[in-house]
Design a protein around this motif. Structure first.
Motif, PDB file in Angstrom:
ATOM      1  N   HIS A   1       0.811  -1.220   0.000  1.00  0.00           N
ATOM      2  CA  HIS A   1       0.000   0.000   0.000  1.00  0.00           C
ATOM      3  C   HIS A   1       0.844   1.271   0.000  1.00  0.00           C
ATOM      4  O   HIS A   1       0.334   2.356  -0.279  1.00  0.00           O
ATOM      5  N   LEU A   2       2.133   1.146   0.298  1.00  0.00           N
ATOM      6  CA  LEU A   2       3.014   2.313   0.332  1.00  0.00           C
ATOM      7  C   LEU A   2       3.696   2.590  -1.008  1.00  0.00           C
ATOM      8  O   LEU A   2       4.268   3.668  -1.193  1.00  0.00           O
ATOM      9  N   ARG A   3       3.649   1.656  -1.925  1.00  0.00           N
ATOM     10  CA  ARG A   3       4.469   1.755  -3.133  1.00  0.00           C
ATOM     11  C   ARG A   3       4.147   2.960  -4.001  1.00  0.00           C
ATOM     12  O   ARG A   3       5.028   3.501  -4.669  1.00  0.00           O
ATOM     13  N   GLY A   4       2.903   3.391  -4.014  1.00  0.00           N
ATOM     14  CA  GLY A   4       2.520   4.497  -4.879  1.00  0.00           C
ATOM     15  C   GLY A   4       2.773   5.871  -4.300  1.00  0.00           C
ATOM     16  O   GLY A   4       2.570   6.882  -4.985  1.00  0.00           O
ATOM     17  N   ASP A   5       3.235   5.961  -3.065  1.00  0.00           N
ATOM     18  CA  ASP A   5       3.485   7.242  -2.397  1.00  0.00           C
ATOM     19  C   ASP A   5       4.964   7.595  -2.510  1.00  0.00           C
ATOM     20  O   ASP A   5       5.789   7.150  -1.706  1.00  0.00           O
ATOM     21  N   LYS A   6       5.324   8.405  -3.496  1.00  0.00           N
ATOM     22  CA  LYS A   6       6.731   8.730  -3.740  1.00  0.00           C
ATOM     23  C   LYS A   6       7.361   9.476  -2.575  1.00  0.00           C
ATOM     24  O   LYS A   6       8.527   9.249  -2.230  1.00  0.00           O
ATOM     25  N   THR A   7       6.612  10.363  -1.957  1.00  0.00           N
ATOM     26  CA  THR A   7       7.148  11.119  -0.821  1.00  0.00           C
ATOM     27  C   THR A   7       7.464  10.196   0.346  1.00  0.00           C
ATOM     28  O   THR A   7       8.519  10.290   0.974  1.00  0.00           O
ATOM     29  N   GLU A   8       6.539   9.294   0.638  1.00  0.00           N
ATOM     30  CA  GLU A   8       6.744   8.350   1.729  1.00  0.00           C
ATOM     31  C   GLU A   8       7.893   7.400   1.423  1.00  0.00           C
ATOM     32  O   GLU A   8       8.694   7.065   2.313  1.00  0.00           O
TER      33      GLU A   8
ATOM     34  N   ARG B   1      11.140   9.184   2.058  1.00  0.00           N
ATOM     35  CA  ARG B   1      11.400   9.310   3.488  1.00  0.00           C
ATOM     36  C   ARG B   1      11.898   7.993   4.067  1.00  0.00           C
ATOM     37  O   ARG B   1      12.850   7.965   4.855  1.00  0.00           O
TER      38      ARG B   1
END
Length: 317
Positions: A19-26, A29
């Protein structure tokens, strides 16, 4: 099979945090505070034979690396893999990916002298289940990126997306995802004997379970029967699933099955196998103990070794 997930590369329960793969900012970090496993031409970095060599993002050894791929979360640590195949070692590069097994090791000048890039098949049995799953995942996904840099629809260069779990074509908009090829591998038995074969180019005396790719439109059971008949001329009756193993050499899922032979006469296809034979339990045990005068067992850590060992121990339930 109750012991199925104890096979090498299986059963560690890695949190892949898709679920985190699409969040470039996250992802940026997490990369800054996480750890990175470098691979050189498919070889993971090892701090010793049983420990992966993790680095901080921005380490000098990663200077020649491509974009990192997010592997998941391990005990609160974010894990990434990075392909540094563009780095050229001073020696040892010429042997890589040639022959049955590459025993050469490469050392990076920015790393401790004891840290090496080494063939995963040589150390897989020494890794913990979690380390083995991380290394296998890293090898498979990075190989996919190396070999699928262009859009299969229009031929344009594609871009990495979704933290490395997708490639997108900027020209036609097509989306491409990592591939895994299903392969059946068969523990073929007739009474107290098991059918083993060997391919040309294998180390002298090494025999293993028969295996082959599942074809389009084919069930697992049908693939087992077809492959054994094609390779050894042996007809198969009942087939049942036992266990599976991700096999990142380069991108297979080995589907282990038990198969009961209806015939025992072997008609070899020389294009598929160099030899095939029936072995009794005592002979298989001798080969495992290094006491057989002619037969060497499948590599420790492989699903063939796993299936044969559990067959000997009567633990296929």
């Amino acid at each position: 099979m109750r012991l199925a997930e104890t096979v090498t590369f299986g059963g560690s329960g890695l949190d892949r945090a898709a679920h985190l793969r699409g969040d470039k900012t996250e992802m940026a970090r997490r990369l800054a505070t996480g750890r990175v496993l470098p691979l050189w031409r498919g070889k993971p970095l090892l701090a010793d034979a049983g420990t992966l060599g993790w680095l901080e993002a921005g380490h000098p050894a990663l200077a020649h690396g491509r974009a990192p791929v997010f592997l998941g979360c391990d005990a609160g640590q974010d894990c990434f893999a990075q392909d540094i195949s563009d780095w050229t070692p001073e020696a040892g590069a010429e042997a890589v990916e040639h022959g049955f097994f590459d025993a050469s090791e490469q050392r990076h000048p920015a790393l401790p002298a004891t840290w090496v890039f080494a063939e995963l098949r040589g150390v897989m049995a020494a890794l913990t289940p979690r380390a083995a799953e991380l290394a296998a995942t890293a090898r498979a996904i990075l190989h996919w990126h190396r070999s699928h840099g262009f859009c299969a629809t229009c031929g344009a260069a594609s871009d990495m997306a979704m933290a490395g779990w997708q490639r997108s074509c900027p020209a036609c908009g097509a989306q491409h995802f990592p591939r895994t090829d299903p392969v059946v591998i068969m523990l073929v038995t007739h009474g107290n004997r098991v059918l083993l074969g060997r391919s040309g180019g294998w180390p002298e005396g090494m025999y293993s379970c028969l295996a082959g790719f599942v074809e389009p439109g084919e069930t697992i059971e049908a693939a087992v029967r077809r492959e054994v008949l094609e390779e050894a001329g042996v007809r198969i009756g009942p087939v049942r699933y036992l266990a599976s193993q991700p096999w990142p050499f380069p991108a297979s899922l080995m589907i282990g099955c038990a198969a009961e032979a209806l015939s025992t006469d072997i008609t070899l296809d020389p294009a598929e196998l160099e030899d095939a034979l029936w072995l009794g339990r005592e002979e298989v045990l001798q080969s495992f103990n290094g006491e057989h005068p002619q037969i060497r067992p499948a590599r420790k850590g492989s699903i063939a070794h796993f299936l044969l060992w559990n067959w000997l121990a009567d633990r296929l339930d």
